[in-house]
Design a protein around this motif. Structure first.
Motif, PDB file in Angstrom:
ATOM      1  N   PHE A 135       1.164  -1.465   0.109  1.00  0.00           N
ATOM      2  CA  PHE A 135      -0.411   0.161   0.502  1.00  0.00           C
ATOM      3  C   PHE A 135       0.649   1.131   0.277  1.00  0.00           C
ATOM      4  CE2 PHE A 135      -2.988  -3.215   1.183  1.00  0.00           C
ATOM      5  CZ  PHE A 135      -4.825  -2.236   0.454  1.00  0.00           C
ATOM      6  N   ASN A 136       1.974   1.433   0.103  1.00  0.00           N
ATOM      7  CA  ASN A 136       2.639   2.220  -0.007  1.00  0.00           C
ATOM      8  C   ASN A 136       3.937   2.476  -1.551  1.00  0.00           C
ATOM      9  OD1 ASN A 136       2.775   2.592   2.957  1.00  0.00           O
ATOM     10  ND2 ASN A 136       4.426   0.911   3.435  1.00  0.00           N
ATOM     11  N   ASN A 137       3.153   1.854  -2.111  1.00  0.00           N
ATOM     12  CA  ASN A 137       3.473   1.767  -3.514  1.00  0.00           C
ATOM     13  C   ASN A 137       2.700   1.958  -4.690  1.00  0.00           C
ATOM     14  OD1 ASN A 137       7.073   2.881  -3.051  1.00  0.00           O
ATOM     15  ND2 ASN A 137       6.660   0.792  -2.322  1.00  0.00           N
ATOM     16  N   LEU A 138       1.576   1.867  -4.417  1.00  0.00           N
ATOM     17  CA  LEU A 138      -0.226   1.459  -5.538  1.00  0.00           C
ATOM     18  C   LEU A 138       0.420   2.013  -6.916  1.00  0.00           C
ATOM     19  CD1 LEU A 138      -2.256   1.861  -2.973  1.00  0.00           C
ATOM     20  CD2 LEU A 138      -1.591   0.206  -3.837  1.00  0.00           C
ATOM     21  N   ALA A 139       0.416   0.939  -7.816  1.00  0.00           N
ATOM     22  CA  ALA A 139       0.914   1.961  -9.093  1.00  0.00           C
ATOM     23  C   ALA A 139      -1.486   1.821  -8.824  1.00  0.00           C
ATOM     24  CB  ALA A 139       1.187   1.226 -10.000  1.00  0.00           C
ATOM     25  N   PHE A 140      -1.425   3.086  -9.979  1.00  0.00           N
ATOM     26  CA  PHE A 140      -2.629   3.933  -9.872  1.00  0.00           C
ATOM     27  C   PHE A 140      -4.045   2.352 -11.396  1.00  0.00           C
ATOM     28  CE2 PHE A 140      -6.800   4.936 -12.010  1.00  0.00           C
ATOM     29  CZ  PHE A 140      -7.609   5.389 -10.643  1.00  0.00           C
ATOM     30  N   GLY A 141      -4.393   1.672 -10.286  1.00  0.00           N
ATOM     31  CA  GLY A 141      -5.334   0.695 -10.820  1.00  0.00           C
ATOM     32  C   GLY A 141      -5.106  -0.665 -11.286  1.00  0.00           C
TER      33      GLY A 141
END
Length: 355
Positions: A23-29
């Motif tokens: 959750f600290n490195n989320l790529a959108f979608g």
């Protein structure tokens, strides 16, 4: 005796996938929550909505969505405040707009009670995917596609309405550079520009790729007739600040009636910021930039919230925007997010608590 159908059928996951997500490195979608909703339109009516584990679905190669593009969608967000309560931001607007989009594409409108009961149940089931804290949200994608088998050029008589969700952070983490469109168009008078039709976005990809090859992240679209008026960006409505005045184009059948756009307009009025809602001439913006009077350009949208523009190209000339003290874009972003995260007074009743 008539027995009403249950509003929802629910099949829960056996094991969550949440521990697989950083959750600290989320790529959108790119990461999807545990559950999704679908509801089929068959024999002239919407059936009982189903909530099931997120996963692939099978469609016939002749499904009409693949051939005639009957598909519309929405973009929404859920926010978790510091007390762990979940809120939606102006969801009635999204519900009304997806039905407006559906109507334009000859898709039957979706029932309001089905929409909200399904959405709230989905958020309750996947509440752990909604993280508290600045910048965190759960992006919600309602959409509907034509599923009837058949390649005859006519509206489908079967559809599937779905809602999927994914944890999200900032869509544009850095300011963007844009190019003013002079050749390609996003939409035309009498078309589907005001609808969130899937094809609107597919048609943008090629000219946007051309812009990216030149070092720009987005295109600001102009009117299809003359290319003399600035209308909206690829995934955003657009605002310009000349001096202390905000400018934005009025909505019409070419421009999406954005929820963030109308919220920014209201916030400007609430805070004594002069705003002009009128056609925005390219030459006016270029001249203001040349004179040093153009202070800001920023985009608004559900995914982006507020995206700053740091420069633009027109007629082959690139112009940087100045760094200004106390930019309106920062003020609007903070004001919006303070309401969305339930940190500020909600004067207009925009928050919808998920109970």
């Amino acid at each position: 005796m008539n027995v009403s159908k249950p509003l929802l059928n629910i099949k829960k996951i056996e094991k969550t996938r949440i521990n697989q997500v950083d959750f600290n490195n989320l790529a959108f979608g790119k990461n999807y929550s545990d559950h999704m909703m679908y509801c089929d339109y068959v024999d002239g009516e919407w059936q009982t909505p189903q909530i099931v584990p997120y996963g692939p679905m099978e469609y016939a190669p002749s499904a009409k969505v693949f051939h005639y593009g009957q598909a519309v969608f929405e973009g929404m967000k859920a926010f978790k405040d510091d007390n762990g309560e979940v809120h939606l931001f102006r969801p009635e607007q999204n519900f009304e707009r997806i039905n407006k989009s559906s109507k334009r594409l000859a898709i039957p409108e979706f029932p309001k009670d089905f929409f909200f009961e399904s959405l709230e149940t989905l958020l309750q089931l996947d509440t752990d995917w909604i993280k508290a804290g600045q910048g965190n949200s759960l992006y919600i994608r309602p959409f509907v596609i034509a599923t009837e088998e058949g390649v005859a050029a006519s509206p489908s008589d079967q559809y599937r309405f779905m809602i999927i969700t994914c944890p999200a952070q900032a869509y544009y983490s850095q300011p963007v550079k844009v190019i003013f469109a002079q050749e390609y168009s996003r939409s035309a008078d009498g078309g589907v520009g005001y609808a969130k039709a899937a094809g609107n976005y597919g048609a943008q990809f090629y000219p946007t790729n051309l812009a990216k090859e030149k070092g720009y992240q987005q295109v600001i679209w102009t009117d299809a007739k003359s290319h003399n008026y600035l209308e909206e960006a690829g995934t955003m409505n657009i605002f310009f600040r000349i001096g202390d005045k905000l400018l934005t184009a009025p909505t019409n059948d070419r421009i999406l009636d954005g929820v963030s756009r109308k919220s920014v307009i209201q916030l400007a009025k609430d805070n004594g910021i002069e705003i002009e809602i009128a056609p925005v001439e390219v030459k006016r913006i270029v001249e203001a930039a040349r004179k040093g009077e153009l202070k800001e350009i920023f985009g608004t949208g559900t995914a982006a919230t507020i995206a700053k523009v740091i420069g633009f190209e027109h007629d082959g000339v690139y112009r940087d925007l100045p760094e200004v003290e106390s930019p309106y874009s920062d003020f609007m972003k903070k004001s919006l997010q303070d309401i969305q995260y339930n940190r500020a007074e909600d004067k207009h009743g925009w928050l919808h608590k998920v109970s």
